[in-house]
Design an enzyme around this catalytic site. Structure first.
Site, PDB file in Angstrom:
ATOM      1  N   ALA A  66       0.865  -1.176   0.000  1.00 28.93           N
ATOM      2  CA  ALA A  66       0.000   0.000   0.000  1.00 28.93           C
ATOM      3  C   ALA A  66       0.902   1.227   0.000  1.00 28.93           C
ATOM      4  CB  ALA A  66      -0.904  -0.013   1.217  1.00 28.93           C
ATOM      5  N   TYR A  70      -2.519   4.322  -2.136  1.00 25.08           N
ATOM      6  CA  TYR A  70      -3.148   2.993  -2.053  1.00 25.08           C
ATOM      7  C   TYR A  70      -3.372   2.537  -0.607  1.00 25.08           C
ATOM      8  CZ  TYR A  70      -3.408   1.736  -7.009  1.00 25.08           C
ATOM      9  OH  TYR A  70      -3.757   1.667  -8.333  1.00 25.08           O
ATOM     10  N   ASP A 155      -2.709  -7.948  -4.726  1.00 21.47           N
ATOM     11  CA  ASP A 155      -2.836  -6.528  -5.035  1.00 21.47           C
ATOM     12  C   ASP A 155      -3.593  -5.837  -3.897  1.00 21.47           C
ATOM     13  OD1 ASP A 155      -1.655  -6.643  -7.540  1.00 21.47           O
ATOM     14  OD2 ASP A 155      -3.391  -5.842  -8.612  1.00 21.47           O
ATOM     15  N   ASP A 157      -5.797  -3.229  -4.421  1.00 23.56           N
ATOM     16  CA  ASP A 157      -7.096  -2.696  -4.865  1.00 23.56           C
ATOM     17  C   ASP A 157      -8.121  -3.815  -5.037  1.00 23.56           C
ATOM     18  OD1 ASP A 157      -5.607  -3.719  -6.990  1.00 23.56           O
ATOM     19  OD2 ASP A 157      -6.397  -2.302  -8.459  1.00 23.56           O
ATOM     20  N   HIS A 177      -6.522 -15.177 -14.985  1.00 22.57           N
ATOM     21  CA  HIS A 177      -6.953 -13.789 -15.120  1.00 22.57           C
ATOM     22  C   HIS A 177      -8.406 -13.748 -15.583  1.00 22.57           C
ATOM     23  CE1 HIS A 177      -7.177  -9.644 -16.444  1.00 22.57           C
ATOM     24  NE2 HIS A 177      -5.996  -9.412 -15.914  1.00 22.57           N
ATOM     25  N   GLU A 247       3.487  -8.681 -14.007  1.00 23.42           N
ATOM     26  CA  GLU A 247       2.584  -9.747 -14.472  1.00 23.42           C
ATOM     27  C   GLU A 247       3.179 -10.511 -15.662  1.00 23.42           C
ATOM     28  OE1 GLU A 247      -1.969  -9.449 -14.179  1.00 23.42           O
ATOM     29  OE2 GLU A 247      -1.553  -8.952 -16.269  1.00 23.42           O
TER      30      GLU A 247
END
Ligand code: 2GW
Ligand code: MN
Length: 297
Positions: A66, A70, A155, A157, A177, A247
């Site tokens: 974060a 974030y 992640d 978010d 994904h 990624e």
């Protein structure tokens, strides 16, 4: 570990017999060609898995970064993790941030701890995202290896909307994904420039894995993050950066180091209204960037 030498027999349990002639799901692939389970709702019995993992007194670390604004994602992420993530197991949350003072207070259940790890931030968001690999690698070796058995790296978010438990744990796992689980190889947004270390030829690739949730044993995650960080540095020296940053390197890793479990897109979904016929549980979902003014890529 010592537990291996102890009696690890399960207690009597009552459940429906697995039926060799009737697979629980016929609409999705349940196993990879290298015999790794693909984790879909309906394919596992969580009571059996919980009994097995409780016997091993398994400890799970959740890592999240974060950096800068974030930090605002920590409250929804951690509060929903308390409801849905590895409930009943020992959990350590590791929040990497440059804004420790802005960390919200989260009430944690028994057996769960939160540690704030202060780290530097990077100017470019691409570096903020990519440098996670280096930091997870370093902390795996100096800290996580002494504190937990498995790591789940996510992640910021994101939030949990349904159960995410020990069914996901294995030596090293990746996640389908949400946008590409039905796509062909040529549609995968892999790095296609041969000059990049993340290059994947269009006639290779098994799945397109999301960077937003991966994990494994601390050793498994150490190997993965070390590889990704090295390949990133190689590209940096050659003045090239892979199309989807960390990624892309993650996808390169999984092509030649096959994951031992693959999580279905239930574990990387979007809060689309309703549930589909394929996605029966929206377990871990992203928070749309237009829900917030935080993120302007
Ligand atoms: C990222 C983009 C634009 C502006 C800010 C940031 C940012 C990211 C930030 O200011 N602070 C921060 O802590 N991050 C961390 O990097 C955070 O943990 C976040 O979840 C992660 C990746 O950035 P994110 O989530 O905004 O990018 P996504 O959702 O498009 O992620 C996918 O693609 C990334 C690479 O482009 C990563 O591979 C990621 O794992 C993928 O899910
Ligand atoms: Mn994200």
């Amino acid at each position: 570990r010592m537990e291996l030498l102890e009696d690890v027999s399960l207690k009597r349990m009552l459940y429906e017999k697995p039926d060799t002639l009737k697979p629980p799901r016929t609409d999705v692939l349940l196993v990879t060609p290298w015999l790794a389970p693909i984790v879909w709702d309906g394919s596992f019995n969580i009571d059996i898995l919980n009994a097995q993992f409780h016997q091993r007194h398994v400890r799970i670390g959740l890592t999240v970064f974060a950096i800068k604004k974030y930090i605002v994602f920590m409250k929804p992420l951690l509060e929903t993790a308390e409801k849905f993530f590895m409930v009943g197991h020992k959990v350590n949350y590791y929040v990497f941030t440059d804004r420790a003072k802005e960390m919200p207070n989260i009430t944690l259940a028994n057996g769960r701890q939160l540690e704030v790890l202060e780290v530097p931030s990077y100017k470019r968001w691409q570096d903020v995202s990519m440098r996670r690999m280096e930091m997870i690698r370093d902390y795996s070796q100096k800290k996580f290896i002494n504190e937990v058995d498995y790591l789940v790296c996510v992640d910021a978010d994101m939030k949990f909307m349904d159960e995410v438990g020990v069914e996901i744990l294995s030596d090293v796992f990746g996640t389908l994904h949400r946008a590409f689980y039905g796509a062909s190889r040529t549609q995968f947004p892999n790095e296609r420039r041969k000059a990049s270390a993340a290059y994947i030829p269009p006639d290779e690739g098994d799945f397109y894995y999301s960077g937003s949730i991966f994990g494994g044993t601390v050793e498994g995650v150490h190997k993965l993050t070390n590889f990704c960080h090295h390949e990133m540095l190689t590209d940096k020296e050659n003045n090239i950066e892979a199309i989807w940053h960390d990624e892309s390197y993650l996808n390169k890793y999984f092509l030649y180091h096959k994951p031992t479990k693959v999580l279905s897109a239930e574990y990387h979904w979007e809060n689309y209204p309703g549930v589909g016929t394929i996605i029966k549980k929206k377990r871990f979902v992203l928070i749309r960037k237009n829900d917030t003014a935080i993120r302007n890529k």
